[in-house]
Structure formats: structure tokens, C-alpha cells
Scaffold this active site. Structure first.
Site, short mmCIF file in Angstrom:
data_model
loop_
_atom_site.label_atom_id
_atom_site.label_comp_id
_atom_site.label_asym_id
_atom_site.label_seq_id
_atom_site.Cartn_x
_atom_site.Cartn_y
_atom_site.Cartn_z
N ASN A 14 0.65 -1.26 -0.03
CA ASN A 14 0.03 0.10 -0.10
C ASN A 14 0.86 1.20 -0.17
OD1 ASN A 14 -1.47 2.20 0.95
ND2 ASN A 14 -2.99 0.80 1.94
N ASP A 80 -0.86 -3.75 10.49
CA ASP A 80 -2.18 -4.33 10.06
C ASP A 80 -3.16 -3.33 10.73
OD1 ASP A 80 -3.89 -6.42 8.42
OD2 ASP A 80 -4.54 -6.28 10.69
N LYS A 188 -2.60 14.52 9.49
CA LYS A 188 -2.95 13.19 9.57
C LYS A 188 -1.85 12.25 10.53
CE LYS A 188 -4.19 8.73 7.66
NZ LYS A 188 -4.46 7.92 6.55
#
Ligand code: IMP
Length: 210
Positions: A14, A80, A188
Site C-alpha cells: 500500500n 495491520d 494526519k
């Protein structure tokens, strides 16, 4: 690359996660390698029933396969993560990436989540992002950290930044009503589950270097 440079494998494909990890985890004399950089094309089966279990599966998988790249295994980091929605008893949780089914994309998952919460009023749309971050060092020694970010699910998506459920997530730590997808990358990282897990990991690893 100097003789002292430590190679750290990132057990994810990702690109958003890779960017967030590289921005927050600033270890001295380290270079990151993605799975693609290491020529690892297979993905592990993530069949554990917790974020921590799946993070360890990914970390151990890439740690073992990184031998092919450098002769010895590389220190490896795996994340995860997912979204737990209280009104859905913690779903989608560890199934966040495939909430709308195998092959579903982020937009499909967001649509399914909004549909599942169609009859849920704003006050009951509380949720949290969770990130379990596993680190395996060159000797196979394992470290686990967890970060969370509390918030609420919006009635419709807003914002173009981030990925996944970010356009639906109003973080409690943001007071002006922006969603996670309306924050800059630095904003963020300052409040996200992943940013928090990474800073916890950084503190542990820096302490070990002392
Ligand atoms: P993983 O790659 O198996 O850890 O799945 C993570 C899934 O959780 C992603 O595909 C997203 O749907 C969701 N997720 C995890 N972290 C974030 C985030 O920072 N923002 C938005 N969605 C996230």
C-alpha cells in the site's frame, strides 16, 4: 549506501502506508525497501483473528523472504490496520480492506459502511482506527505496538487526501469538522493510529540504540 546503513523492509504494498511510515519513522542511517524493491510479489495469507496477529504474519513473511535480496533477513516493519465501528460491534475491524467483498476497492467499502449505518444517528456513529505495527529485527526479535485514533463516521464522504475510510472519518482530535481526508499528510500523521503506533515504535527503537 554506506556500510553502516540499515535496510528496513516495509511489509506492505500500500503506497499510502509506505509514505506515512517513511514520513514518521525517522531512524538514523536507515533506508526503506518496499516489497516490490525486494522482488517479493506474493502476499501472505492474513488469517489471524486480531490486528496484532495479522501484522506478525506479514512481518515474518517478508522477514523470511528478504533473505533472497540481501543474503540475510532485513529488519522488517508490518502494519495491520482497520476501522472499528461501535454500532456495528467493531466491524469492519480486521476485515476493513475487504469489507465489501474480495476485490472491493475503497469506494465500495465506504458505500457499504454508509449503507450499514443508514439508520444510525450521528451520536451513535462512534468509531476508531486501529493500527498494530510489528517490527522484526535482523536477529528475529519481535516488537509490537498499537496506535488508535477515535472519531465519528460522517453521513457522506468528504476530502481527497489519505485513503480507505479517511473521507468518512471525523477525528475527535480535529476541532474544525474536517475529515481525515481533508487533513494535510503532516496533520494526519500527528493524530492518526499509524502515526501514534510509529512514534511508539520509534521511541522503543531509539532507546535500544542508547
Ligand atoms: P490492511 O492493509 O490489511 O492493514 O487493511 C487496512 C484497511 O483498513 C485499508 O484497506 C483501509 O480500508 C483501512 N485503513 C487502514 N488504515 C487506514 C487509514 O489510515 N485511513 C483509512 N483507512 C484505513
Amino acid at each position: 549506501m554506506s556500510a553502516q546503513t540499515r535496510i528496513i523492509a516495509l511489509a506492505t504494498s500500500n503506497a499510502h502506508k509506505v509514505r506515512e511510515i517513511a514520513a514518521v519513522l525517522t531512524l538514523p542511517a536507515c533506508e526503506y525497501r518496499t516489497m516490490a524493491d525486494l522482488g517479493i510479489t506474493e502476499e501472505p495469507v492474513e488469517d489471524a483473528c486480531s490486528f496484532e496477529g495479522n501484522a506478525l504474519i506479514k512481518a515474518r513473511f517478508v522477514f523470511e523472504r528478504s533473505r533472497v535480496f540481501s543474503g540475510v533477513p532485513c529488519a522488517t516493519i508490518a502494519d495491520d490496520s482497520g476501522l472499528e465501528v461501535d454500532a456495528l460491534d467493531g466491524a469492519p475491524g480486521i476485515f476493513s480492506a475487504r469489507y465489501a467483498g474480495e476485490g472491493a476497492d475503497d469506494a465500495d467499502n465506504r458505500r457499504k459502511l454508509l449503507e450499514a449505518l443508514r439508520d444510525t444517528v450521528p451520536a451513535h456513529r462512534t468509531a476508531r482506527f486501529v493500527c498494530a505495527m510489528a517490527f522484526v529485527d535482523e536477529d528475529g526479535h519481535e516488537t509490537m505496538v498499537r496506535g488508535t485514533s477515535e472519531g465519528t463516521i460522517t453521513l457522506s464522504p468528504r476530502g481527497e487526501g489519505g485513503f480507505g475510510y479517511d473521507p468518512l472519518f471525523l477525528p475527535d482530535d480535529v476541532s474544525d469538522g474536517r475529515t481525515m481526508a481533508e487533513l494535510s499528510p503532516a496533520e494526519k500523521n500527528a493524530i492518526s493510529h499509524r502515526g501514534r503506533a510509529l512514534r511508539a515504535l520509534q521511541a522503543i527503537l531509539m532507546q535500544r540504540e542508547d
